[in-house]
Motif scaffolding. Structure first.
Motif, mmCIF file in Angstrom:
data_model
loop_
_atom_site.group_PDB
_atom_site.id
_atom_site.type_symbol
_atom_site.label_atom_id
_atom_site.label_comp_id
_atom_site.label_asym_id
_atom_site.label_seq_id
_atom_site.Cartn_x
_atom_site.Cartn_y
_atom_site.Cartn_z
ATOM 1 N N PHE A 12 0.826 -1.206 0.000
ATOM 2 C CA PHE A 12 0.000 0.000 0.000
ATOM 3 C C PHE A 12 0.861 1.256 0.000
ATOM 4 C CE2 PHE A 12 -2.739 -3.185 1.897
ATOM 5 C CZ PHE A 12 -4.006 -2.893 1.420
ATOM 6 N N LEU A 29 -5.997 -0.470 7.829
ATOM 7 C CA LEU A 29 -5.434 -1.412 6.858
ATOM 8 C C LEU A 29 -4.909 -2.671 7.537
ATOM 9 C CD1 LEU A 29 -3.467 0.835 4.319
ATOM 10 C CD2 LEU A 29 -5.578 -0.436 3.928
ATOM 11 N N VAL A 127 -10.105 -3.099 -1.098
ATOM 12 C CA VAL A 127 -9.050 -4.122 -1.079
ATOM 13 C C VAL A 127 -9.529 -5.391 -1.783
ATOM 14 C CG1 VAL A 127 -7.707 -5.648 0.414
ATOM 15 C CG2 VAL A 127 -7.888 -3.207 0.968
#
Length: 217
Positions: A12, A29, A127
């Motif tokens: 990321f 995340l 995601v």
């Protein structure tokens, strides 16, 4: 649920000039992807470099930085890494800006004004699916199919109308515009009415806001 990142370490990039925003997103995340690799930057000009050098899979980036607007680097990010997925995470009004970011290459748009749970769900969906569009964005995308000028209402103006609209935005009045363009003052007034009608606005404040928002898209 199988995704394109199944059984792969996801890399990321979080790009925002406020470190607290990046830190908050990183916490989310790691809840979603515990073994994620996360790179940070507060600089617009580092985004493309990191996208290429770090092999970024998913970039979550702000729309505006002190050193510029991320709208204009999305195509470069896609050029150096065609498979990257880009989520714009911004405080900008979604209904005014989402279409131009999608056109530029973004795979989704998430408002910073959203509640924490909505942000968590949106990032999780992004995601998994590589895209995220709120109900507002989806409605605008449907409208855009029928009215391409939604992405930039100024496209509906003629060259002369846009020229005069810009002059109004700079603070010039009818007489000044007429003298500068060597046309009659009542001609300027007529063109002003046409501008307001095409843009569906009622005053100069609204016109100035449209110029600031959509000019040079």
């Amino acid at each position: 649920m199988e995704t394109e990142f199944e059984n792969k370490e996801i890399i990321f990039l979080l790009a925002d000039d406020h470190s607290i925003v990046r830190q908050g997103i990183e916490i989310i995340l790691h809840d979603i992807v515990p073994d994620a690799r996360v790179f940070h930057t507060s600089s617009l000009h580092q985004i493309v470099e990191l996208t290429e050098s770090k092999g970024i899979d998913i970039a979550i980036i702000d729309a505006h930085f002190p050193d510029g607007n991320s709208l204009h680097i999305l195509s470069e990010m896609k050029r150096v890494n065609p498979d990257i997925k880009i989520l714009i995470f911004s405080g900008l009004e979604e209904d005014l800006h989402v279409l131009k970011f999608i056109k530029a290459g973004a795979n989704g748009f998430l408002s910073k004004l959203s509640e924490e749970e909505e942000i968590r769900e949106a990032i999780s969906y992004f995601v998994k699916k590589g895209e995220y569009f709120s109900a507002t964005s989806r409605e605008l995308l449907v409208q855009f199919l029928y009215n391409p000028n939604l992405i930039n209402p100024l496209n509906s103006l003629t060259k002369r109308e846009l020229e005069i609209a810009e002059m109004y935005a700079e603070g010039l009045g009818n007489l000044e515009i007429a003298n500068k363009l060597d046309i009659k003052q009542n001609t300027v007034s007529t063109i002003k009415k046409n501008i307001f009608s095409k843009l569906k606005i009622e005053n100069l404040v609204e016109l100035i806001d449209l110029i600031k928002t959509h000019h040079n898209i």
